[in-house]
Design an enzyme around this catalytic site. Structure first.
Site, PDB file in Angstrom:
ATOM      1  N   HIS A  40       0.841  -1.196   0.000  1.00 31.96           N
ATOM      2  CA  HIS A  40       0.000   0.000   0.000  1.00 31.96           C
ATOM      3  C   HIS A  40       0.877   1.248   0.000  1.00 31.96           C
ATOM      4  CE1 HIS A  40      -3.609  -2.419   1.770  1.00 31.96           C
ATOM      5  NE2 HIS A  40      -3.379  -2.671   0.505  1.00 31.96           N
ATOM      6  N   GLN A 222      -5.295  -6.482  -1.436  1.00 36.30           N
ATOM      7  CA  GLN A 222      -5.574  -7.133  -2.726  1.00 36.30           C
ATOM      8  C   GLN A 222      -6.939  -6.665  -3.270  1.00 36.30           C
ATOM      9  OE1 GLN A 222      -4.452  -9.672  -0.104  1.00 36.30           O
ATOM     10  NE2 GLN A 222      -2.453  -8.909  -0.678  1.00 36.30           N
TER      11      GLN A 222
HETATM   12  P1  IMP Z   1       0.058 -14.541  -3.453  1.00 36.16           P
HETATM   13  O1  IMP Z   1      -0.923 -13.712  -2.700  1.00 36.16           O
HETATM   14  O2  IMP Z   1       1.474 -14.127  -3.232  1.00 36.16           O
HETATM   15  O3  IMP Z   1      -0.155 -16.004  -3.241  1.00 36.16           O
HETATM   16  O4  IMP Z   1      -0.185 -14.291  -5.014  1.00 36.16           O
HETATM   17  C1  IMP Z   1      -1.349 -14.747  -5.686  1.00 36.16           C
HETATM   18  C2  IMP Z   1      -1.785 -13.770  -6.771  1.00 36.16           C
HETATM   19  O5  IMP Z   1      -2.233 -12.579  -6.150  1.00 36.16           O
HETATM   20  C3  IMP Z   1      -0.671 -13.344  -7.713  1.00 36.16           C
HETATM   21  O6  IMP Z   1      -1.231 -13.123  -9.000  1.00 36.16           O
HETATM   22  C4  IMP Z   1      -0.185 -12.030  -7.149  1.00 36.16           C
HETATM   23  O7  IMP Z   1       0.413 -11.209  -8.112  1.00 36.16           O
HETATM   24  C5  IMP Z   1      -1.497 -11.458  -6.658  1.00 36.16           C
HETATM   25  N1  IMP Z   1      -1.341 -10.504  -5.548  1.00 36.16           N
HETATM   26  C6  IMP Z   1      -1.092 -10.791  -4.250  1.00 36.16           C
HETATM   27  N2  IMP Z   1      -1.050  -9.661  -3.526  1.00 36.16           N
HETATM   28  C7  IMP Z   1      -1.294  -8.654  -4.368  1.00 36.16           C
HETATM   29  C8  IMP Z   1      -1.426  -7.243  -4.203  1.00 36.16           C
HETATM   30  O8  IMP Z   1      -1.309  -6.695  -3.102  1.00 36.16           O
HETATM   31  N3  IMP Z   1      -1.698  -6.536  -5.328  1.00 36.16           N
HETATM   32  C9  IMP Z   1      -1.880  -7.119  -6.547  1.00 36.16           C
HETATM   33  N4  IMP Z   1      -1.771  -8.434  -6.752  1.00 36.16           N
HETATM   34  C10 IMP Z   1      -1.494  -9.192  -5.670  1.00 36.16           C
END
Ligand code: IMP
Length: 422
Positions: A40, A222
């Site tokens: 953020h 997210q």
């Molecule tokens: P993870 O949360 O690291 O397991 O990632 C899973 C998916 O969510 C991936 O496509 C990441 O790029 C996306 N992602 C996780 N956190 C964020 C965020 O804060 N912003 C945008 N995409 C996110």
């Protein structure tokens, strides 16, 4: 009055800025899901702050920030964020509370995240922070929680049990040497000691806050289409990013959430893999990425860019009960002669007005666009909604009708002052 902020696209909508603005009116700022996969960004004067785990509201003095039970915590990341704040003159004392029920991201989660990705035919494109494996252990009932780190016997027993199984998997499946019990125990017990003064029962704390009529701002991380249930599964994160996640992720009952503000970008971006029907296929992608500085705040990865997808956002507003929207980065579209908005999808001759979950439909869907005239002028100095150029107002009013929510805030730059309240 308790307000929640949720992202209505694939994350990176600009929630950090809105949280920072709305935090002024709140007493408590609460994160309820995700972990240090989030990034953020908040701009204060000429300084830019990026938060991954600690609620962005920490920049406001006299506010209490809460990392509630739905969040997964990597203590290394938490400690380095604390150090970062300290270096920037922001002191943490009783203004940070961490739920004893938060699950802890261990090194085996981080490594497994990367190893699993490397073995997948269809990569998810995770942030590699160990988020998925940590939530998986929570659901499998073998996770280690913040409260466990504080009790040497409980922690050792749980860690031993975990390593017995995990080390075998690491060695046999992934050809990884595995982890040493004593080394990991000492390291994480020490982390536990260092964060112990912040750990408490945050649910009881928040219930008292509500009784005293103080106000809470729930800070979502997210976005809706990364939600484990409602997102573009399996290209999602491992928590509930929609408003439904607030109750389980904080222990607050539904009636304590008075309003949900949705944050949405004037176009669409996505980091990582997965379907993205309105993704640009031409040079517009580079133009928007450069102008909008669309690079991941956590991993630095270039974000994929595309037109605003009203099918997606309409579904997102319905999922979280969003009536009010903050429209971010409208200024990024300043120089475009024409702006398109996806109003439905077409697949094999059939029109889809609602978001389709069939993977074949979603990946093969052709967006049906409505095109608007651009305003071709600089919006960054405009402070009043009705002073926006006619074509910008046309665009915003059309979006309101499509997404079934009122646009109450329009952001035309990264600074706090570059925000229009309607
Ligand atoms: P993870 O949360 O690291 O397991 O990632 C899973 C998916 O969510 C991936 O496509 C990441 O790029 C996306 N992602 C996780 N956190 C964020 C965020 O804060 N912003 C945008 N995409 C996110």
């Amino acid at each position: 009055m308790n307000t929640a902020i949720v992202g209505l696209q694939w994350g990176d909508e600009g929630k950090g800025k809105i949280i920072d603005i709305l935090a002024e009116k709140a007493d408590y700022i609460v994160r309820f899901q995700g972990g240090n996969n989030a990034g953020h960004t908040v701009v204060v004067g000429d300084r830019e702050f990026v938060f991954h785990l600690i609620p962005s509201g920490i920049l406001h003095k006299a506010k209490t920030c809460v990392i509630a039970n739905g969040v997964v915590i990597d203590p290394e990341s938490l400690l380095s964020e604390m150090e970062y704040l300290d270096k920037n003159g922001i002191k943490l004392k009783s203004n940070l509370k961490i739920s004893e029920l938060c699950h802890i991201i261990m090194p085996y989660h981080r490594i497994l995240d990367k190893l699993r990705e490397s073995k997948r035919t269809q990569r998810i494109g995770t942030t590699g922070r160990g988020i998925g494996p940590c939530y998986a252990d929570k659901i499998s009932r073998c996770g280690i929680r913040a409260v466990d780190l504080l009790n040497p016997n409980v922690f050792k027993e749980k860690l031993e049990d975990n390593l017995k199984e995990k080390n075998e998997i690491f060695k046999k499946v992934y050809k990884h040497p595995g982890f040493d019990l004593d080394q990991l125990y000492n390291q994480y017990f020490d982390y536990g000691k260092r964060i112990s003064k912040y750990i408490c029962n945050t649910t009881i704390l928040l219930q008292e806050v509500v009784k005293k009529n103080k106000s809470i701002l729930f800070e979502g991380a997210q976005g809706t289409f990364l939600d484990i249930d409602f997102g573009t599964y399996p290209f999602v994160t491992s928590s509930n990013t929609t408003a439904g996640g607030i109750c389980n992720g904080s222990g607050m009952p539904p009636e304590t959430i008075n309003k949900v503000v949705g944050v949405v970008k004037a176009y669409t971006t996505r980091v990582g893999e997965g379907p993205f029907p309105t993704e640009f296929k031409d040079e517009l992608s580079d133009i928007i990425r450069e102008k909008g500085r669309e690079f991941g705040a956590t991993t630095g990865r270039p974000r994929r860019c595309g037109w605003f997808d009203a099918v997606l956002v309409k579904y997102a507003t319905s999922l979280s009960g969003v009536r009010e929207v903050a429209m971010m980065k409208l200024d990024v579209l300043d120089n475009l002669k024409e702006i398109s908005v996806c109003v439905s999808y077409k697949y094999k001759g059939k029109i889809f007005r609602n978001f389709p979950y069939d993977f074949e439909v979603l990946t093969g869907a052709q967006p049906v666009y409505k095109t608007f005239k651009g305003w071709c002028s600089d919006l960054s100095k405009i402070h009043k909604f009705n002073r926006l150029p006619r074509n910008a107002l046309n665009y915003l009013c059309a979006l309101e009708d499509l997404i079934l929510a009122k646009i109450r805030i329009v952001s035309v730059g990264s600074a706090r002052s570059e925000t229009i309240f309607r």
